[in-house]
Design a protein around this motif. Sequence first.
Motif, PDB file in Angstrom:
ATOM      1  N   ASN A 173     -38.723 -20.199  82.035  1.00 38.34           N
ATOM      2  CA  ASN A 173     -38.040 -21.037  83.013  1.00 38.34           C
ATOM      3  C   ASN A 173     -36.572 -21.222  82.644  1.00 38.34           C
ATOM      4  OD1 ASN A 173     -37.900 -22.424  85.360  1.00 38.34           O
ATOM      5  ND2 ASN A 173     -39.258 -24.079  84.743  1.00 38.34           N
ATOM      6  N   THR A 174     -35.737 -21.264  83.639  1.00 35.37           N
ATOM      7  CA  THR A 174     -34.300 -21.405  83.440  1.00 35.37           C
ATOM      8  C   THR A 174     -33.718 -22.253  84.565  1.00 35.37           C
ATOM      9  OG1 THR A 174     -32.255 -20.190  83.040  1.00 35.37           O
ATOM     10  CG2 THR A 174     -33.699 -19.294  84.704  1.00 35.37           C
ATOM     11  N   CYS A 202     -43.610 -13.113  85.846  1.00 34.37           N
ATOM     12  CA  CYS A 202     -43.164 -14.471  85.525  1.00 34.37           C
ATOM     13  C   CYS A 202     -41.753 -14.738  86.072  1.00 34.37           C
ATOM     14  CB  CYS A 202     -43.192 -14.710  84.013  1.00 34.37           C
ATOM     15  SG  CYS A 202     -44.824 -15.162  83.397  1.00 34.37           S
ATOM     16  N   ALA A 203     -40.875 -13.756  85.964  1.00 30.40           N
ATOM     17  CA  ALA A 203     -39.524 -13.938  86.511  1.00 30.40           C
ATOM     18  C   ALA A 203     -39.597 -14.199  88.008  1.00 30.40           C
ATOM     19  CB  ALA A 203     -38.667 -12.712  86.215  1.00 30.40           C
ATOM     20  N   TRP A 204     -40.461 -13.457  88.701  1.00 32.98           N
ATOM     21  CA  TRP A 204     -40.612 -13.668  90.137  1.00 32.98           C
ATOM     22  C   TRP A 204     -41.192 -15.036  90.455  1.00 32.98           C
ATOM     23  CZ3 TRP A 204     -38.025 -11.850  93.822  1.00 32.98           C
ATOM     24  CH2 TRP A 204     -37.525 -10.556  93.785  1.00 32.98           C
ATOM     25  N   GLU A 205     -42.106 -15.516  89.629  1.00 37.42           N
ATOM     26  CA  GLU A 205     -42.669 -16.853  89.861  1.00 37.42           C
ATOM     27  C   GLU A 205     -41.595 -17.924  89.706  1.00 37.42           C
ATOM     28  OE1 GLU A 205     -45.490 -17.831  91.138  1.00 37.42           O
ATOM     29  OE2 GLU A 205     -46.246 -15.791  91.274  1.00 37.42           O
ATOM     30  N   ILE A 206     -40.731 -17.744  88.735  1.00 39.78           N
ATOM     31  CA  ILE A 206     -39.629 -18.696  88.539  1.00 39.78           C
ATOM     32  C   ILE A 206     -38.672 -18.644  89.719  1.00 39.78           C
ATOM     33  CG2 ILE A 206     -37.586 -19.135  87.106  1.00 39.78           C
ATOM     34  CD1 ILE A 206     -39.490 -18.319  84.708  1.00 39.78           C
ATOM     35  N   VAL A 207     -38.388 -17.454  90.199  1.00 46.27           N
ATOM     36  CA  VAL A 207     -37.500 -17.301  91.357  1.00 46.27           C
ATOM     37  C   VAL A 207     -38.160 -17.862  92.614  1.00 46.27           C
ATOM     38  CG1 VAL A 207     -36.368 -15.599  92.850  1.00 46.27           C
ATOM     39  CG2 VAL A 207     -36.194 -15.400  90.355  1.00 46.27           C
ATOM     40  N   PHE A 248     -30.919 -12.825  86.389  1.00 46.36           N
ATOM     41  CA  PHE A 248     -32.121 -13.254  85.684  1.00 46.36           C
ATOM     42  C   PHE A 248     -33.270 -12.278  85.946  1.00 46.36           C
ATOM     43  CE2 PHE A 248     -36.175 -15.562  86.036  1.00 46.36           C
ATOM     44  CZ  PHE A 248     -36.331 -15.997  84.728  1.00 46.36           C
ATOM     45  N   LEU A 249     -33.462 -11.908  87.202  1.00 43.85           N
ATOM     46  CA  LEU A 249     -34.526 -10.956  87.538  1.00 43.85           C
ATOM     47  C   LEU A 249     -34.319  -9.622  86.824  1.00 43.85           C
ATOM     48  CD1 LEU A 249     -34.995 -11.631  91.353  1.00 43.85           C
ATOM     49  CD2 LEU A 249     -36.760 -11.849  89.587  1.00 43.85           C
ATOM     50  N   LYS A 254     -50.413 -21.384  92.677  1.00 45.77           N
ATOM     51  CA  LYS A 254     -49.899 -22.297  91.649  1.00 45.77           C
ATOM     52  C   LYS A 254     -49.041 -21.537  90.639  1.00 45.77           C
ATOM     53  CE  LYS A 254     -53.379 -25.818  91.932  1.00 45.77           C
ATOM     54  NZ  LYS A 254     -54.096 -26.830  91.184  1.00 45.77           N
ATOM     55  N   PHE A 255     -48.075 -22.251  90.099  1.00 46.82           N
ATOM     56  CA  PHE A 255     -47.183 -21.676  89.097  1.00 46.82           C
ATOM     57  C   PHE A 255     -47.965 -21.408  87.809  1.00 46.82           C
ATOM     58  CE2 PHE A 255     -44.037 -21.881  85.701  1.00 46.82           C
ATOM     59  CZ  PHE A 255     -43.059 -21.031  86.190  1.00 46.82           C
ATOM     60  N   PRO A 256     -47.927 -20.176  87.298  1.00 51.82           N
ATOM     61  CA  PRO A 256     -48.661 -19.845  86.060  1.00 51.82           C
ATOM     62  C   PRO A 256     -48.038 -20.532  84.841  1.00 51.82           C
ATOM     63  CG  PRO A 256     -47.890 -17.851  87.197  1.00 51.82           C
ATOM     64  CD  PRO A 256     -47.268 -19.018  87.875  1.00 51.82           C
ATOM     65  N   LEU A 257     -48.841 -21.219  84.080  1.00 49.51           N
ATOM     66  CA  LEU A 257     -48.352 -21.950  82.913  1.00 49.51           C
ATOM     67  C   LEU A 257     -47.723 -21.029  81.869  1.00 49.51           C
ATOM     68  CD1 LEU A 257     -51.163 -24.623  82.472  1.00 49.51           C
ATOM     69  CD2 LEU A 257     -48.902 -24.889  83.502  1.00 49.51           C
ATOM     70  N   GLU A 258     -48.210 -19.802  81.783  1.00 46.53           N
ATOM     71  CA  GLU A 258     -47.638 -18.868  80.797  1.00 46.53           C
ATOM     72  C   GLU A 258     -46.187 -18.499  81.121  1.00 46.53           C
ATOM     73  OE1 GLU A 258     -49.999 -16.273  83.716  1.00 46.53           O
ATOM     74  OE2 GLU A 258     -50.374 -18.122  82.642  1.00 46.53           O
TER      75      GLU A 258
END
Length: 180
Positions: A60-61, A155-160, A146-147, A51-55
Amino acid sequence: MATKSQGWLWQICLVLLCSAGIMSLDCNLLRHQQSRFNWDSLQLLQNMGGKFPLECLEDNTAFQFPQKVLNPKFQQHATMAIHEILQQLFGIFSRNLTQTCWKRRNVDRFLNGLIPQTERLETCLPTKAGANILRLKKYFQRIQDFLKEKKYSACAWEIVREEGKRCFQYIDKLTVRMKK
């Protein structure tokens, strides 16, 4: 009366004709293979991190996928776009993953799935590249930037990873356009 060399020539021509038929048949079936591959890849991406971490929401972008890519004029342009997306995803997910909590085995399964599908697509690509490829390259450059800007943080990796899932949704749309 046919000479021996003419007989060989006819056999070679027959082999070439059969090969061309098999290759075009493979390209015609590619849409169905691509649909299954999209689903499998989406599942692998989901299982890679859970699951995507809420923190990570504050990081997010919007990377702004080029919408023109989703409306190709020709079937070959859809194939080219899918090929480019898969190549770019492979490039992104095969580097600097040290800060993620992802299991390496899951990442490897995802990457190893991209390779044969990219190779299948290559057999059906036209020789001339379309303008949409440049748009895709710029889109993926924004993701890479972005990375880097976020120093390859978890977190950047989770967004990607989430953006990668969206890419497979875009590929699904392009796969529909692959039919004649």
